[in-house]
Scaffold this motif. Structure first.
Motif, short mmCIF file in Angstrom:
data_model
loop_
_atom_site.label_atom_id
_atom_site.label_comp_id
_atom_site.label_asym_id
_atom_site.label_seq_id
_atom_site.Cartn_x
_atom_site.Cartn_y
_atom_site.Cartn_z
N LEU A 98 0.84 -1.18 0.00
CA LEU A 98 0.00 0.00 0.00
C LEU A 98 0.88 1.24 0.00
CD1 LEU A 98 -1.58 -2.29 1.99
CD2 LEU A 98 -3.32 -0.52 1.74
N GLY A 100 0.93 5.45 -0.08
CA GLY A 100 0.11 6.63 0.15
C GLY A 100 0.88 7.92 0.10
N CYS A 108 -4.22 4.29 4.09
CA CYS A 108 -3.51 3.01 3.92
C CYS A 108 -3.19 2.38 5.27
CB CYS A 108 -2.22 3.22 3.14
SG CYS A 108 -2.43 3.61 1.38
#
Length: 295
Positions: A98, A100, A108
């Motif tokens: 993830l 971000g 996230c």
């Protein structure tokens, strides 16, 4: 690169990019951008064998506006609800990286907090990762916060698109083409409530304890990030603007973290896209070592 799919959530359409095949990478934008922010980061990741997914947060990009728009319509909690619904709809069975930027970072972190077995790694850059205290914040932040909460700010943003112009285009003027600017401007082209997300986001920054709900969420996330065993990559731009004071201290405390410096400014996916992609791919190669350390 523009969204090629959409999902219906409570009668609202959430648009997103879904390209490539392989281990998933989820990329989440902040204010006042959209999935378009990642258009130069995604191709190298896809080329290296990843499936890349990037949403337009609700009310932003090509996603739908909400109804009955007013202050805090686009609160952190509302964005989190739509983001979580989108993530859950993907039905991921393989752990994802993830990634971000800005407000995409805590989104996230929140999802990973509740789905640690599906988080292969967390990448953050220039993120809203900790509450701020004005007594120790720098003059630049104090001026910004005062501006965001000033009586005339709502008229400036909703009427004159000030946030997009002054706090985004101003910093990437030499990077964006006319087409790029048109894409970013499209969801906020018309004066009025459609521009509300760009005002609500900065007013969600928890300063001196408020908003209380966001203060608690970021405080809890900060503590969790300091102790959880998920591998982390902190991408640090040489001319970043928000990772000072309490945010810097919070990021320094994160466990199992690698920091990589890149040349660029606050809007790192615009100023430093190739370096971000290279950093993620290089870091991904050694995630196995982090995984073994967790066991």
């Amino acid at each position: 690169m523009r969204p090629n799919k959409c999902l219906d959530i409570e009668g609202r359409s959430l648009a997103y990019v879904d390209v490539g095949e392989g281990p998933p990478v989820v990329l989440v934008h902040g204010n006042p951008t959209s999935s378009y922010l990642w258009r130069h980061v995604i191709p190298p990741l896809v080329g290296a064998g990843h499936r890349c997914l990037a949403p337009d947060l609700i009310g932003m990009g090509e996603s739908s506006e909400l109804a009955d728009i007013g202050p805090r319509t686009y609160s952190y909690a509302v964005h989190l609800t739509y983001f979580n619904a989108w993530m859950d709809s993907l039905g991921l069975t393989e752990p994802a990286i993830l990634v971000g930027h800005n407000w995409g970072v805590p989104l996230c972190f929140e999802w990973a907090h509740h789905h640690p077995d599906l988080a292969r790694g967390l990448v953050h850059t220039e993120g809203q990762i900790a509450p701020v205290t004005t007594a120790i914040a720098g003059d630049r932040f104090r001026a910004f916060n005062a501006h965001m909460h000033s009586p005339e700010m709502e008229a400036d943003v909703l009427g004159d698109n000030l946030y997009l112009r002054q706090y985004f285009f101003r910093y990437v003027e030499d990077i964006l083409s006319a087409e790029d600017k048109a894409v970013y401007t499209a969801p906020f082209r018309d004066p009025g409530p459609g521009r509300r997300p760009t005002l609500d986001w900065p007013c969600e920054i928890p300063v001196d304890g408020g908003p209380a709900d966001v203060f608690k969420r970021l405080t809890d996330l900060k503590a969790w990030m300091a102790g959880n065993p998920i591998p982390k990559l902190w991408i640090v731009p040489t001319e970043g603007s928000i990772m000072t004071g309490e945010r810097r201290t919070a990021a320094d405390s994160f466990s199992y973290q690698t920091a990589v410096e890149v040349i660029g400014g606050h809007y790192t996916p615009e100023t430093s896209a190739p370096a971000i992609a290279d950093a993620i791919l290089a870091w991904n190669k050694v995630l196995g070592e982090f995984t073994r350390a967790r066991s």
